[in-house]
Write an enzyme that holds these catalytic residues in place. Structure first.
Site, mmCIF file in Angstrom:
data_model
loop_
_atom_site.group_PDB
_atom_site.id
_atom_site.type_symbol
_atom_site.label_atom_id
_atom_site.label_comp_id
_atom_site.label_asym_id
_atom_site.label_seq_id
_atom_site.Cartn_x
_atom_site.Cartn_y
_atom_site.Cartn_z
ATOM 1 N N ASN A 10 0.878 -1.178 0.000
ATOM 2 C CA ASN A 10 0.000 0.000 0.000
ATOM 3 C C ASN A 10 0.913 1.226 0.000
ATOM 4 O OD1 ASN A 10 -1.782 2.057 0.513
ATOM 5 N ND2 ASN A 10 -2.308 1.381 2.595
ATOM 6 N N LYS A 12 0.132 4.250 -0.336
ATOM 7 C CA LYS A 12 -0.498 5.455 0.231
ATOM 8 C C LYS A 12 -0.237 6.653 -0.697
ATOM 9 C CE LYS A 12 -0.188 3.326 4.714
ATOM 10 N NZ LYS A 12 -0.146 3.456 6.165
ATOM 11 N N HIS A 93 -9.701 1.516 4.813
ATOM 12 C CA HIS A 93 -8.438 1.717 5.532
ATOM 13 C C HIS A 93 -8.663 2.750 6.638
ATOM 14 C CE1 HIS A 93 -4.313 2.785 6.457
ATOM 15 N NE2 HIS A 93 -3.946 1.660 5.848
ATOM 16 N N GLU A 95 -6.944 5.145 7.580
ATOM 17 C CA GLU A 95 -6.616 6.515 7.181
ATOM 18 C C GLU A 95 -7.767 7.157 6.406
ATOM 19 O OE1 GLU A 95 -2.783 5.659 5.441
ATOM 20 O OE2 GLU A 95 -2.046 5.190 7.451
ATOM 21 N N GLU A 168 -5.768 -4.607 10.604
ATOM 22 C CA GLU A 168 -4.731 -3.599 10.799
ATOM 23 C C GLU A 168 -5.011 -2.781 12.054
ATOM 24 O OE1 GLU A 168 -2.602 -2.502 6.893
ATOM 25 O OE2 GLU A 168 -4.359 -1.236 7.075
ATOM 26 N N GLY A 174 2.351 2.223 10.806
ATOM 27 C CA GLY A 174 3.353 3.268 10.674
ATOM 28 C C GLY A 174 4.127 3.569 11.947
ATOM 29 N N SER A 214 3.080 -2.190 10.422
ATOM 30 C CA SER A 214 4.521 -2.301 10.700
ATOM 31 C C SER A 214 5.114 -3.669 10.355
ATOM 32 C CB SER A 214 4.827 -1.929 12.153
ATOM 33 O OG SER A 214 4.513 -0.566 12.374
HETATM 34 P P1 PGA Z 1 2.677 0.265 7.636
HETATM 35 O O1 PGA Z 1 1.226 0.532 7.002
HETATM 36 O O2 PGA Z 1 3.170 -1.034 7.071
HETATM 37 O O3 PGA Z 1 3.486 1.434 7.210
HETATM 38 O O4 PGA Z 1 2.484 0.179 9.122
HETATM 39 C C1 PGA Z 1 0.308 -0.511 6.792
HETATM 40 C C2 PGA Z 1 -0.978 0.023 6.222
HETATM 41 O O5 PGA Z 1 -1.421 1.107 6.632
HETATM 42 O O6 PGA Z 1 -1.582 -0.608 5.328
#
Ligand code: PGA
Length: 257
Positions: A10, A12, A93, A95, A168, A174, A214
């Site tokens: 992803n 982003k 997601h 976000e 998640e 992150g 992560s």
């Molecule tokens: P990350 O993000 O691997 O940077 O923690 C995962 C995600 O938001 O899909």
């Protein structure tokens, strides 16, 4: 049925055309990892250029609108991303739920639109740190998923093929600190129970459940060893071919084509 591990990047809001060389490197490396299904969800603007060149990986979108078309300035429909070469779309997601106020109901409408357009979906779910610390994580995620996924009577007959759940936990995204293997095992088992309850053993028992938050080359092997972890949704560590394919390597030995 044993499915290949599904490793999805992803990106982003990262990536201009300068990143196409990284996508190429991921695609080349994926050709040596046929035991793993590798996919990338770049920003909308890179879906078509990556799709056009990719020989091995599949390309997807990070969101889509719930309507087919119309006066929705700045939005993009499932049919449009499919036309650009997307085979799947990430939905719900955190976000988008947090940053764009997406409700479970809206996420469900997007899921139905995406499935109707012939796309596969990756449905995200996950709790905040407050919810986890108050002991309500399992109940929260169950309720969120139930309200975000299509109801059984409107679900596709081949749901197991077309719907993937990504667990998640928001506090792990992150942050550099993934959930513990115990937390992942517990949540994936609960999600499996819910999928079987909703869609029956044949489809609900087979749909993939992947983990995100992560995931990196250093912790991928222990996460993939957790029962019912069918792969990973990877943010930060998917931005370079080296780290992303380090995760693919943890999911399966390289092949000689
Ligand atoms: P990350 O993000 O691997 O940077 O923690 C995962 C995600 O938001 O899909």
């Amino acid at each position: 049925m044993t499915r290949r591990p599904y490793i999805v990047g992803n990106w982003k809001m990262h990536g201009t055309r300068a990143m196409l060389s990284e996508a190429r490197a991921i695609d080349r490396a994926a050709q040596r990892h046929m035991k793993v299904e590798v996919a990338l969800a770049p920003p909308f603007t890179l879906i078509h250029p990556i799709h056009r060149e990719a020989e091995q990986i599949s390309v997807g979108a990070q969101d889509c609108h719930h309507e087919d078309g119309g006066a929705f300035t700045g939005d993009i429909s499932a049919a449009m991303v499919a036309d650009a070469g997307a085979k799947f779309v990430i939905l719900g997601h955190s976000e988008r739920r947090q940053g764009h106020g997406e409700t479970d109901g809206l996420v469900r409408a997007k899921a139905q639109a995406a499935l109707a357009a012939g796309l596969r979906i990756i449905m995200c779910c996950g709790e905040t740190i407050d919810i986890r610390e108050s002991g309500r994580a399992v109940a929260f995620v169950g309720k969120q998923l139930k309200a975000s996924l299509p109801p059984a009577d409107e679900a596709p007959a081949d749901l197991a093929e077309r719907v993937t759940i990504a667990y998640e936990p928001i506090w792990a995204i992150g942050t550099g600190t993934a959930a513990t293997t115990d937390d992942i095992a517990e949540m994936h088992a609960e999600i499996r129970k819910l999928l079987v309850e909703l869609y029956g053993e044949e489809q609900g028992g087979e749909a993939r459940i992947i983990y995100g938050g992560s995931v990196k080359p250093e912790n991928a092997a222990e996460i993939f060893a957790v029962p019912d972890v069918g792969g990973a949704l990877v943010g930060g560590a998917s931005l370079t071919a080296d780290s992303f394919m380090g995760i693919a390597l943890a999911a399966g030995e390289p092949t000689d084509h």
